[in-house]
Scaffold this motif. Structure first.
Motif, PDB file in Angstrom:
ATOM      1  N   LEU A  32      -1.845   3.167  11.007  1.00  0.00           N
ATOM      2  CA  LEU A  32      -0.933   3.370   9.870  1.00  0.00           C
ATOM      3  C   LEU A  32       0.178   2.326   9.862  1.00  0.00           C
ATOM      4  O   LEU A  32       0.741   2.020   8.816  1.00  0.00           O
ATOM      5  CB  LEU A  32      -0.311   4.767   9.935  1.00  0.00           C
ATOM      6  N   PRO A  36      -1.309  -1.830   7.255  1.00  0.00           N
ATOM      7  CA  PRO A  36      -0.442  -2.265   6.141  1.00  0.00           C
ATOM      8  C   PRO A  36       0.361  -3.514   6.486  1.00  0.00           C
ATOM      9  O   PRO A  36       0.628  -4.345   5.616  1.00  0.00           O
ATOM     10  CB  PRO A  36       0.482  -1.057   5.923  1.00  0.00           C
ATOM     11  N   LEU A  39      -1.831  -6.611   6.039  1.00  0.00           N
ATOM     12  CA  LEU A  39      -2.029  -6.891   4.615  1.00  0.00           C
ATOM     13  C   LEU A  39      -0.748  -7.392   3.947  1.00  0.00           C
ATOM     14  O   LEU A  39      -0.805  -8.156   2.982  1.00  0.00           O
ATOM     15  CB  LEU A  39      -2.534  -5.630   3.912  1.00  0.00           C
ATOM     16  N   ALA A  40       0.411  -6.967   4.470  1.00  0.00           N
ATOM     17  CA  ALA A  40       1.679  -7.426   3.908  1.00  0.00           C
ATOM     18  C   ALA A  40       1.986  -8.862   4.334  1.00  0.00           C
ATOM     19  O   ALA A  40       2.441  -9.682   3.531  1.00  0.00           O
ATOM     20  CB  ALA A  40       2.817  -6.503   4.345  1.00  0.00           C
ATOM     21  N   PRO A  47      -9.256  -7.102   2.818  1.00  0.00           N
ATOM     22  CA  PRO A  47      -8.937  -5.835   3.490  1.00  0.00           C
ATOM     23  C   PRO A  47      -9.896  -5.490   4.626  1.00  0.00           C
ATOM     24  O   PRO A  47      -9.463  -4.970   5.653  1.00  0.00           O
ATOM     25  CB  PRO A  47      -9.034  -4.807   2.351  1.00  0.00           C
ATOM     26  N   ASN A  54      -7.684  -4.990  13.117  1.00  0.00           N
ATOM     27  CA  ASN A  54      -7.001  -3.812  13.644  1.00  0.00           C
ATOM     28  C   ASN A  54      -7.901  -3.051  14.610  1.00  0.00           C
ATOM     29  O   ASN A  54      -7.441  -2.563  15.647  1.00  0.00           O
ATOM     30  CB  ASN A  54      -6.588  -2.886  12.498  1.00  0.00           C
ATOM     31  N   TYR A 251       1.688  10.443   4.068  1.00  0.00           N
ATOM     32  CA  TYR A 251       1.033   9.152   3.815  1.00  0.00           C
ATOM     33  C   TYR A 251      -0.233   9.320   2.975  1.00  0.00           C
ATOM     34  O   TYR A 251      -0.437   8.629   1.972  1.00  0.00           O
ATOM     35  CB  TYR A 251       0.700   8.494   5.155  1.00  0.00           C
ATOM     36  N   GLN A 255      -1.055   8.181  -0.934  1.00  0.00           N
ATOM     37  CA  GLN A 255      -2.244   7.404  -1.312  1.00  0.00           C
ATOM     38  C   GLN A 255      -3.051   8.126  -2.374  1.00  0.00           C
ATOM     39  O   GLN A 255      -3.548   7.501  -3.315  1.00  0.00           O
ATOM     40  CB  GLN A 255      -3.121   7.154  -0.082  1.00  0.00           C
TER      41      GLN A 255
END
Length: 260
Positions: A32, A36, A39-40, A47, A54, A251, A255
């Protein structure tokens, strides 16, 4: 992979991988943080490559935490020898089937299951806090095998909360305390991560440089997390479970609302 990262980007990801390793070792859910973050920092990255990187970090970090916990807690090795291959195969099958499962359908189910976990921990304070009992035989042991297979397949398909579900299954079905269950869960979770990792590698989705750098940082965080668990014992795991339930429900609910 044709992606360039600035030194600051590498620094952020390395720190994030260490934090994720600590979280994974304590209760699970480090993805978690790290997914992200990848990707940020690298929005141009596919993805699936972020997921693969990861997963490589997670499998090494979780394996190192498992090694530390097993040495101290000494869970039943025969049961682990039974659970590990089942977890490996089922998580690989789950990863292959991931594209066929609608996550918009799965999220509400997982949220409900997590709320059930939270209610059990809150309203049964003695759950997972006593001494581990003699391991059961017969149908209860085989029910645990089935639970391991289902949770492993879930990890391959979707993943969030896998470690928590394993801890709850081992605590409830094997009459163990949280600490013993956490040690077993880390070993089995290593297998579920590895099964999915094989699928990602076979599909050519791995960015090895990123994955290996993150793996080193994740191991450092995981070792700190494993020592945190051993120092805090069952009380720490109980609070960590409740925290994870709240965070995961928020979370996943966000989503679901956003349709991500």
């Amino acid at each position: 992979m044709g992606v360039e990262l600035a030194i600051s980007g590498w620094g952020i990801l390395i720190a994030g991988a260490a934090v994720a390793g600590w979280i994974d070792a304590v209760i699970g859910g480090g993805g978690l943080v790290l997914i992200p973050l990848i990707l940020a920092v690298a929005p141009q990255l596919a993805p699936v490559t972020a997921l693969a990187s990861n997963k490589l970090a997670a499998v090494t970090g979780t394996a190192s935490a498992a090694f530390t916990l097993v040495r101290k807690v000494n869970p039943d090795k025969k049961l682990l020898a039974l659970y590990v291959p089942i977890a490996l195969v089922c998580s690989g099958v789950g990863a292959l089937a991931a594209s066929m499962i609608d996550k918009q359908v799965m999220r509400p189910l997982i949220i409900v299951l997590m709320l059930v976990v939270g209610l059990i921990v809150v309203f049964k304070p003695s759950f997972g806090t006593g001494e581990s009992q003699a391991l059961p035989t017969g149908w209860k042991r085989w029910l645990t095998v089935g639970a391991v297979g289902l949770i492993a397949a879930y990890d391959g398909i979707f993943g969030p909360g896998t470690g928590m579900f394993l801890i709850m299954a081992f605590t409830a079905l094997l009459s163990q305390n949280f600490l013993s269950s956490a040690a077993m869960a880390k070993v089995v979770n290593t297998a579920t991560n590895f099964g999915a990792l094989i699928v990602f590698i076979a599909g050519g989705h791995m960015w090895w440089t990123l994955g290996l750098v993150l793996a080193v940082a994740n191991v450092i965080g995981a070792q700190l997390g494993a020592r945190t668990v051993l120092g805090g014992g069952t009380r720490l795991i109980r609070y960590a479970l409740l925290t994870l339930v709240v965070v995961m429900c928020l979370y996943l609910g966000w989503q679901q609302y956003r349709g991500i």
